[in-house]
Scaffold this active site. Structure first.
Site, PDB file in Angstrom:
ATOM      1  N   SER A 128      -3.369  -0.783   2.738  1.00 18.28           N
ATOM      2  CA  SER A 128      -2.849  -1.643   3.803  1.00 18.28           C
ATOM      3  C   SER A 128      -3.471  -1.287   5.153  1.00 18.28           C
ATOM      4  CB  SER A 128      -1.330  -1.502   3.880  1.00 18.28           C
ATOM      5  OG  SER A 128      -0.751  -1.867   2.649  1.00 18.28           O
ATOM      6  N   GLU A 358      -4.925  -8.766  -1.505  1.00 22.23           N
ATOM      7  CA  GLU A 358      -5.344  -9.400  -0.233  1.00 22.23           C
ATOM      8  C   GLU A 358      -4.264  -9.272   0.844  1.00 22.23           C
ATOM      9  OE1 GLU A 358      -7.772 -12.816  -0.429  1.00 22.23           O
ATOM     10  OE2 GLU A 358      -8.601 -12.255  -2.378  1.00 22.23           O
TER      11      GLU A 358
HETATM   12  C1  FAD Z   1      -5.562  -6.137  -9.470  1.00 22.39           C
HETATM   13  C2  FAD Z   1      -5.984  -5.753  -8.090  1.00 22.39           C
HETATM   14  C3  FAD Z   1      -7.180  -6.242  -7.575  1.00 22.39           C
HETATM   15  C4  FAD Z   1      -7.603  -5.870  -6.306  1.00 22.39           C
HETATM   16  N1  FAD Z   1      -8.829  -6.292  -5.848  1.00 22.39           N
HETATM   17  C5  FAD Z   1      -9.310  -5.814  -4.674  1.00 22.39           C
HETATM   18  C6  FAD Z   1     -10.654  -6.097  -4.260  1.00 22.39           C
HETATM   19  O1  FAD Z   1     -11.396  -6.823  -4.921  1.00 22.39           O
HETATM   20  N2  FAD Z   1     -11.115  -5.540  -3.100  1.00 22.39           N
HETATM   21  C7  FAD Z   1     -10.341  -4.726  -2.326  1.00 22.39           C
HETATM   22  O2  FAD Z   1     -10.821  -4.267  -1.296  1.00 22.39           O
HETATM   23  N3  FAD Z   1      -9.061  -4.418  -2.701  1.00 22.39           N
HETATM   24  C8  FAD Z   1      -8.542  -4.943  -3.845  1.00 22.39           C
HETATM   25  N4  FAD Z   1      -7.258  -4.631  -4.252  1.00 22.39           N
HETATM   26  C9  FAD Z   1      -6.464  -3.708  -3.423  1.00 22.39           C
HETATM   27  C10 FAD Z   1      -5.295  -4.352  -2.723  1.00 22.39           C
HETATM   28  O3  FAD Z   1      -5.747  -5.173  -1.682  1.00 22.39           O
HETATM   29  C11 FAD Z   1      -4.399  -3.205  -2.251  1.00 22.39           C
HETATM   30  O4  FAD Z   1      -3.756  -2.687  -3.421  1.00 22.39           O
HETATM   31  C12 FAD Z   1      -3.367  -3.639  -1.246  1.00 22.39           C
HETATM   32  O5  FAD Z   1      -3.988  -3.984  -0.030  1.00 22.39           O
HETATM   33  C13 FAD Z   1      -2.336  -2.532  -0.978  1.00 22.39           C
HETATM   34  O6  FAD Z   1      -2.921  -1.311  -0.745  1.00 22.39           O
HETATM   35  P1  FAD Z   1      -2.394  -0.020  -1.553  1.00 22.39           P
HETATM   36  O7  FAD Z   1      -2.396  -0.367  -2.988  1.00 22.39           O
HETATM   37  O8  FAD Z   1      -3.192   1.151  -1.109  1.00 22.39           O
HETATM   38  O9  FAD Z   1      -0.893   0.150  -1.111  1.00 22.39           O
HETATM   39  P2  FAD Z   1      -0.346   0.886   0.208  1.00 22.39           P
HETATM   40  O10 FAD Z   1      -1.087   0.399   1.398  1.00 22.39           O
HETATM   41  O11 FAD Z   1      -0.309   2.332  -0.053  1.00 22.39           O
HETATM   42  O12 FAD Z   1       1.124   0.325   0.278  1.00 22.39           O
HETATM   43  C14 FAD Z   1       2.191   0.842  -0.513  1.00 22.39           C
HETATM   44  C15 FAD Z   1       3.475   0.110  -0.113  1.00 22.39           C
HETATM   45  O13 FAD Z   1       3.761   0.320   1.275  1.00 22.39           O
HETATM   46  C16 FAD Z   1       3.880  -0.924   1.947  1.00 22.39           C
HETATM   47  N5  FAD Z   1       3.366  -0.806   3.317  1.00 22.39           N
HETATM   48  C17 FAD Z   1       2.194  -0.264   3.731  1.00 22.39           C
HETATM   49  N6  FAD Z   1       2.059  -0.357   5.051  1.00 22.39           N
HETATM   50  C18 FAD Z   1       3.169  -0.988   5.502  1.00 22.39           C
HETATM   51  C19 FAD Z   1       3.643  -1.395   6.796  1.00 22.39           C
HETATM   52  N7  FAD Z   1       2.930  -1.184   7.899  1.00 22.39           N
HETATM   53  N8  FAD Z   1       4.852  -2.032   6.872  1.00 22.39           N
HETATM   54  C20 FAD Z   1       5.577  -2.255   5.756  1.00 22.39           C
HETATM   55  N9  FAD Z   1       5.195  -1.887   4.520  1.00 22.39           N
HETATM   56  C21 FAD Z   1       4.001  -1.277   4.394  1.00 22.39           C
HETATM   57  C22 FAD Z   1       3.049  -1.896   1.118  1.00 22.39           C
HETATM   58  O14 FAD Z   1       3.448  -3.233   1.341  1.00 22.39           O
HETATM   59  C23 FAD Z   1       3.345  -1.415  -0.285  1.00 22.39           C
HETATM   60  O15 FAD Z   1       4.571  -1.953  -0.711  1.00 22.39           O
HETATM   61  C24 FAD Z   1      -6.794  -5.015  -5.504  1.00 22.39           C
HETATM   62  C25 FAD Z   1      -5.573  -4.551  -6.008  1.00 22.39           C
HETATM   63  C26 FAD Z   1      -5.166  -4.905  -7.288  1.00 22.39           C
HETATM   64  C27 FAD Z   1      -3.872  -4.351  -7.803  1.00 22.39           C
END
Ligand code: FAD
Length: 375
Positions: A128, A358
């Protein structure tokens, strides 16, 4: 109502491809976890992998309003293909919008889908909070030397080109740049695919950059503009995810309604019980509302008006809706909804990812909330 006669023909063609090429293959590819590169080539040959880009670049010259309805149809047959189309379309954005003349020479092959794209923003420690990414690129002679790890990359190991968002300067968004790396770049190392809940035919994987040399003329848009490119790409990409959610949920409503008409309990079709028909009515209404919100945001984009906040609302509403509707579809089928003999079990698993990719739906709320609370 569609914006042009041509759009009606395009949607007819998409329905034909969805019925003939996608629907018969989806369940098997998903259960085998096989990446459908051949199916994507067919989709590319039909012109569906570059629809929103100008015809002069080799694209389809279509408005977002039409493109999103194409995605909706594809998602109703096979979400992984619709998601692949959405991710590829997003991956073409940096070169199409910011590319040098030399980089833009690749566009015809990219937009035809001969070259498949990937978008590498997320990292193991930074999802994120993308502006905090740590993959580094250091200029050495005519190259950038890239080191770090990208995470969750859709098409990792299958893509031909990778948009790599990396740090060339100091901390924060202004230190980020975008490089265009070919798949055969030495030191660009796709890892084992993740074992995902859904989208098993197209699971993401990490990519390790081990001193990967990318030619300096593959820098897109200049040093320090990478984060702007990444966010602009995501604004439009979120509309694609919203459309995928609408298509998946519509398929769930149609399937559940068909089942309810056939399945009998207490000597009559379960559809005759108000508890079931009201559930179906609420499901169908939510799908229509999400579609309207998504297409309204698309029309803003097509008119050249600001659309980021409306795209965030569409992504948030449509994907939360798809989770609720696919959950209710399982409920309509009872025990039969819980087993893989019916596709609602898969759709339920697939809907979850749309709330995460996304920008999670918490991040969409952040975008919408900021627009309300900042002067
Ligand atoms: C199947 C799949 C395909 C994907 N494809 C791509 C791709 O092609 N390219 C790419 O770059 N990424 C890709 N992603 C990554 C995806 O964009 C990230 O998983 C997503 O942005 C969340 O990041 P994270 O998993 O590190 O979760 P984190 O950022 O660690 O978040 C964990 C939790 O905390 C919450 N959170 C975090 N910050 C805040 C805030 N400020 N306020 C409130 N809540 C918050 C989140 O909403 C979530 O519930 C993919 C993910 C999946 C699962």
């Amino acid at each position: 109502m569609l914006p042009s006669e041509e759009a009606y023909d395009l949607l007819d063609l998409t329905r034909e491809i969805a019925e003939r090429e996608l629907a018969p293959r989806a369940a098997e590819f998903e259960s085998r976890g096989e990446f459908p590169r051949g199916v994507l080539r067919t989709v590319g040959r039909a012109g569906l992998l570059g629809l929103v880009y100008p015809e002069s670049d080799g694209g389809g010259g279509q408005p977002y309003e039409t493109y999103l309805q194409v995605l909706e149809i594809l998602a109703g047959s096979w979400l992984a293909i619709a998601e692949a189309v959405s991710v590829h379309t997003l991956s073409c954005f940096p070169v199409a919008a910011y590319g040098s003349e030399r980089q833009r020479k690749l566009l015809p092959e990219m937009l035809a889908g001969d070259l498949l794209g990937a978008y590498c923003l997320s990292e193991p420690q930074g999802g994120s909070d993308a502006a905090n990414l740590s993959t580094r690129a250091v200029r050495v002679g005519d190259d950038y030397v890239v080191s770090g790890t990208k995470a969750w990359i859709t098409h990792a190991g299958h893509a031909d080109f990778y948009n790599v968002f990396c740090r060339t300067g100091g901390p924060g968004a202004s230190g980020i740049s975008c490089l265009l790396a070919d798949a055969d770049t030495p030191g660009l190392l796709p890892q084992k695919p993740e074992r995902t809940m859904g989208l098993r035919s197209g699971p993401p994987a990490q990519i390790v950059f081990d001193n990967a040399h990318v030619a300096a003329d593959r820098l897109i848009g200049g040093e320090g503009v990478g984060f702007r490119i990444a966010m602009q790409a995501l604004d439009a990409g979120r509309l694609g995810i919203a459309a995928c959610a609408v298509g998946l949920a519509q398929a769930a409503v149609d399937y559940a309604a068909g089942y309810a008409r056939e399945r009998e309990q207490f000597d009559r079709p379960i559809a005759e019980f108000q508890g079931v028909s009201f559930l179906l009515a609420d499901m169908a209404t939510q799908v229509s509302a999400a579609r309207a919100l998504t297409l309204a945001a698309a029309r803003l984009k097509d008119a050249g008006r600001p659309f980021s906040v409306e795209a965030a609302k569409a992504k948030l509403f449509a994907t939360d809706m798809a989770m609720r509707v696919t959950t209710d579809a399982v409920q309509v089928l009872g025990g039969y909804g819980y087993v893989a003999d019916h596709p609602v079990e898969r759709w339920f698993r697939e809907a979850k990812v749309l709330q995460i990719v996304e920008g999670t739906n918490q991040i969409q709320r952040l975008v919408i909330g900021r627009s309300l609370t900042r002067a």
